[in-house]
Design an enzyme around this catalytic site. Structure first.
Site, mmCIF file in Angstrom:
data_model
loop_
_atom_site.group_PDB
_atom_site.id
_atom_site.type_symbol
_atom_site.label_atom_id
_atom_site.label_comp_id
_atom_site.label_asym_id
_atom_site.label_seq_id
_atom_site.Cartn_x
_atom_site.Cartn_y
_atom_site.Cartn_z
ATOM 1 C CB SER B 158 -0.905 0.008 1.231
ATOM 2 O OG SER B 158 -1.825 -1.052 1.155
ATOM 3 N N GLY B 191 1.164 -9.872 -11.259
ATOM 4 C CA GLY B 191 0.593 -10.834 -12.195
ATOM 5 C C GLY B 191 1.297 -10.781 -13.537
ATOM 6 N NE ARG B 357 -28.603 -18.505 6.666
ATOM 7 C CZ ARG B 357 -28.199 -19.774 6.761
ATOM 8 N NH1 ARG B 357 -26.919 -20.072 6.703
ATOM 9 N NH2 ARG B 357 -29.080 -20.742 6.894
ATOM 10 N N GLY B 426 -24.981 -28.700 3.093
ATOM 11 C CA GLY B 426 -23.993 -29.703 2.687
ATOM 12 C C GLY B 426 -23.506 -29.508 1.261
ATOM 13 C CD GLU B 449 -6.664 -2.465 -8.756
ATOM 14 O OE1 GLU B 449 -6.032 -1.402 -8.724
ATOM 15 O OE2 GLU B 449 -6.448 -3.373 -9.576
#
Lengths: 690, 690
Positions: B158, B191, B357, B426, B449
């Protein structure tokens, strides 16, 4: 791989050096680490950890360096090889069950044999008849048969009563006929089944004929029952003819484990395949006899849940260890308010935005510890009461407590592991954390052994019952702390008691107890007075269970520190701060519930944030010693960032530059050719693997 | 693999059949899916998606079935092969940049060429001189050179100003000398660098000599600057002699990408390697000239952040699509209150504990959509203002907004993807979700970013400044909505205005605005009046940024639905409910802040929970059509659970039983032999891979 020699050999990390930093972190605190370590882990655990670690370190199959590069099939093979080696060592070195478990813990793979040593063995032992145990247990203990536990199906997990697999009794041949009527009846997820096991406990609906004959036979279901079944040929390891078996494929985690599927096509098994320690079918009359006390059957699940809390603390401690050590060493930005513009960069762990994510988790490891311990004791007491005196009094409390704690504690650990990763920024996303596998695998705990949302209903049901009993008879004597809390709440219901949470630690505990009681009375009112539908209250039940379980964590933490007279004063002082930090950050997360219950004023709730800042500053110098006390060895951590010696950057470099197989290959990046590896003429060969 | 024939071929899933269920779910709602889809995605996007998908489906390299079984090196190779093929198709079919991006999105791999087409190309274009652009851009566009962007180092992410890599100007040879003084100076994470690139933008401290000579030379640092550097031999693809390069190894995600490391040992590059569109060093005098307006430099980062919000909505929509479809089909437990004890099991999505949720996340996809769109418009306007009129007025607002939204929106998407997984129980832990790779990879967005915690300081700094300006001149005219909100708050500061959030949707928006203003004034008071140290306020700044960004999401959502006159009435009605659901569940999460700001009464806050239940019941019948509208194709989902046609169980079976390479191998489970594959005599061979 051969060690490369190049100009990087002459380089060191920029100052301050990680090894020096971590040493000076340790010098900031006077906590006697060894004492605290013995207190948390017991000397036996530490001795066992050292002894087993030493044995493992001699075997190359336990090296972890390259395992993340393997393909899924190779990853399973590695798990199998490790499982064999651990068993060989067990035999050779005369390891106990605890030694074996320690080896699995340190190797940190779910071994393909796991279900054999766990559920398969346990189920035969607990649910088999004496004759069955006499026949099977020696073979099981000698690993002559390898078993798994096949309950869950593709279409049914939590609702065991809904399982589709059938076991029909054929009175003529005195056999059961195992059959999968639909694709959704396929056994699914069952560990050890996919490639490893040659036997299985198969849970199937027991169907007994009631009338008719042949194809016209009508059956009555007696619900799911366990059968012990050979599933593969012992020599060829091929599935038996009327059985289909396989591995379900790659998952989020558990890649060393062969979670499997299995279908039966009218597969016949003999009468003695049905485990008959409790229920049985008379082979002559076909009559069914019931278990005397069906509650005993869920003892296994409750035992598993109680160990889950102790495991959760070590899983979380592992992530917190990595985060605390790395974030102490890592530097980022000088202080914005520094007058000197060339001021040194700060330790990342000095930023409150990082502390608030890590230090409450450090406190949580202790909170989990004390309640895990208390759960273990409650489990042992309950078991003793049942077995010795036939006394089931504490079973309901144990069942409720274990459900609520399983849900809360595995959620705390799973979320905490991920929070640690995120707090470590860029390197937190890399393999150097040593947490990639733990992070992926641990999440399964939130679902297995009872889904974390679903099982909170059991806590709510228990508390509503307790409120009902109390409402019906407000003067009835109380047998448990939960009952005492509810009774005390009843006496001041509706009023604001405004506890002094910033002056008195006991008041913090009481605030949690009052909030739980408030929510329990509200739930009772809604369900039993207003008679609202059960399903519309599920979210409230979830909140109630969480509140109750948090209250248990806070209470056990408080009691343990209060009653301790073994630790050094500096340790106890820090433990009190950790107690406050855990309790107050938890309270802050649901502050309105504490206000609504009349336990805490808005003004005191507003004071939590500044007090948390202050607590974190006090705990900060002890952070490295506190994680040291959890005694997680470097081998288990397998982490560049979390190494005990602080050599973070040297290890990151070494792993990337000297242990990465991808770097042995030179690729051809020219898009105009399909060749991938330069000069190999391999154009497009990867496609054949898809 | 050859298709097996066995008795499973005759089996179907138990009723109710997924295909029938999903069809009846679609029949429950009258939302015109195609209309909504066009509105959300644009007809151009949909046409492009169909066209590109059709081209991809003809190429075997894009099949996803077996990719999760590959080793890490193979996974990179597959990414490379796919990258080549997409480029080949681009040339052959004349694809635009958007077509290329669509192909990457659908294939869902971070391609090894990603940094070449993104940061490498963009940096040369935006920061190169005209001469540099004329030389490099044709080679870059033709992929004659493959580049990456090497900024982050092992020791610094950073804090860009803290980078250690040096570029020293040698006035004698008119060259820069790139050097890594420590191990921590190694470029890291970059990358495309590890195995793919032959060129790099290297960001290094520009050091110009000020006095002395030879080894005695003293240098002055001008801060980090970008250099374009050849790093590998074009023919042999080996690193140049004074450079060490490699791939950093396995990570949480991005396994198809070769994130790399790189060290320089006094590596000399020519004068024209320094990108000199803004800053430059005069080759004759060695004099440095500065950028005219350094703000333009962070335009790229801001552009990236603005697209991140639009990407977040589709990433989250993908997970929500899988969850909504699967949870509609999945059945679990009959209603506990059902009189009929043989009642059918309920759709899992009918449970409020599941709805709470999933449905707010469904609402969140829309919230992200509208703010992503608004951000894009603000970015275009700002860019136009700067380029056409030299007007930087909205740049600070854009920068603050993009920082806050990047932080909030990637957090919402990352957490949401995981919440969807967990809600699926599951099967949610299995590969059948199709979400394993997305779940692992998307999390990187929270760090790259600009770390999501760190960049919230930028929002706080901006808002504190706005409060300061207003405090200094309370009657100053307002230029932005943020300023208007702060001004309106100032006029009623300290009082309770108690908005009618359950009667008036506009009041919900105002409650969010008031809460932000309250927190902004508090932050200003603490920092500028009480002069508290910056770092002690970081947690408050984080909360302020989150509040502000939530307010932006709510405001844009409200405005868009309010102003729309294109959608069908039923769609608008559902969008209003989604707006309320998003806003009220968000409010519930930080309810005390709304109370403390005087925006909402405790009584109204208590009413949120029952209202949310009601909203979820209203939205529930539309859930499947709403996710359909996001138009995520089955190929991208790659999910058994989320298939459009609802054939969940058939597909789970097919993938496990017919496409799993592990099932082709027969193992030897006997622990007494090290042999792993039965009959192979391979005893212990896996060890050689460790």
């Amino acid at each position: 791989m051969a060690r490369k020699t190049d100009f990087s050999d002459a380089l060191t990390p920029a100052a301050p050096d990680g090894a020096i930093v971590i040493a000076s972190e340790r010098a900031r605190s006077e906590i006697p680490v060894e004492q605290l370590s013995h207190y948390l882990l017991t000397p036996e655990f530490i001795e066992r950890q050292n002894r087993v670690l030493s044995a493992l370190s001699k075997e190359p199959v336990f090296k972890k360096g390259n395992q993340a590069n393997l393909s899924r099939p190779e990853r399973y093979m590695l798990g199998l090889a490790r499982g064999k080696k651990i068993r060989q060592l067990t035999v050779k070195l005369g390891w106990s069950e605890e030694d074996y478990a320690m080896a699995s813990y340190l190797v940190d793979d779910v071994l393909p044999y796991y279900l054999h040593t766990a559920m398969f063995s346990t189920t035969v032992r607990e649910q088999g008849s004496e004759a069955q145990k006499a026949y099977w247990m020696p073979k099981i203990d000698a690993w002559e048969v390898i078993g798994c536990y096949a309950q869950t199906e593709m279409g049914h997990g939590s609702n065991v009563r809904g399982l589709e697999s059938e076991a029909k009794w054929d009175p003529k041949t005195k056999e059961f006929i195992l059959h999968s009527p639909h694709l959704t009846a396929s056994k699914w997820w069952n560990g050890t089944l996919g490639r490893t096991a040659n036997h299985a406990i198969v849970v199937a609906q027991l169907l007994l004929p009631v009338s008719g004959s042949g194809a016209e036979t009508k059956y009555k279901s007696y619900g799911p029952h366990p059968f012990i079944v050979q599933i593969r040929d012992i020599k060829t390891h091929q599935p038996l003819e009327s059985i289909i078996i396989g591995d379900i494929g790659p998952k989020y985690g558990y890649n060393s484990m062969d979670n499997g599927y299995m279908l039966f096509n009218h597969h016949r098994i003999s009468h003695d395949a049905m485990l008959s320690g409790y229920s049985r079918v008379d082979p002559d009359t076909g009559a069914y006899s019931k278990p005397e006390n069906p509650q005993v059957v869920y003892g296994t699940m409750t035992a598993v849940r109680s160990t889950i809390v102790m495991e959760a603390r070590l899983a979380l401690a592992r992530a917190v260890t990595v985060a605390v050590r790395y974030l102490s060493i890592r530097r980022q930005f000088p202080d914005k308010d520094a007058k000197d513009k060339t001021a040194a960069e700060l330790s990342v762990l000095d930023y409150p935005t990082v502390q608030i994510r890590i230090l409450p988790l450090l406190a949580t490891t202790f909170a989990l510890h004390y309640s895990g311990k208390a759960m273990g004791e409650l489990y042992q007491r309950t078991r003793r009461d049942i077995e010795k005196n036939g006394d089931f009094a504490t079973l309901a409390e144990l069942h409720s407590t274990s459900s609520g704690l399983k849900s809360l504690c595995t959620d705390l650990a799973a979320a905490g592991i991920e929070d640690c990763r995120r707090a470590m920024g860029g390197h937190g996303f890399g393999g150097g954390t040593g947490l990639v596998q733990l992070n992926a695998t641990y999440r399964a705990k939130q679902t297995v052994e009872g889904d974390n949302w679903m099982i909170t209903q059991q806590v709510a049901r228990y508390l509503i019952k307790k409120v009902r009993e109390l409402s019906q008879n407000p003067t009835r004597p109380t047998a448990t702390r939960t009952e005492e809390n509810l009774k005390r709440y009843l006496s001041s219901k509706g009023s604001k008691i405004n506890l002094k949470i910033h002056r008195n630690d006991r008041d913090i505990v009481e605030a949690f107890e009052r909030r739980t009681s408030y929510l329990a009375f509200t739930a009772h009112e809604q369900r039993e007075v207003q008679q609202k539908p059960w399903n519309t209250l599920l979210i409230d039940f979830y909140k109630l269970s969480r509140a109750h379980s948090q209250s248990i964590l806070v209470t056990n933490f408080y009691d343990a520190v209060q009653n301790d007279n073994t630790l050094s004063p500096v340790t106890r002082e820090v433990l009190w701060d950790l107690f406050r930090l855990y309790a107050l950050t938890t309270m802050d997360g649901d502050a309105r519930e504490f206000y609504s219950s009349g336990a805490v004023t808005n003004e005191d709730l507003d004071l939590i944030s500044p007090r948390v800042l202050e607590l974190m500053q006090r705990i900060r110098p002890h952070a490295v010693r506190l994680v040291d006390a959890w005694g997680i060895p470097d081998y288990l951590l397998d982490s560049s960032l979390g190494r005990y010696d602080g050599k973070v950057y040297e290890d990151l470099w070494d792993k990337a530059h000297r242990q990465n197989p991808l770097n042995e290959i030179t690729f051809n990046p020219d898009y105009q050719t399909d060749e991938l590896v330069l000069g190999s003429g391999d154009a497009g060969k990867i496609v054949s693997k898809l």
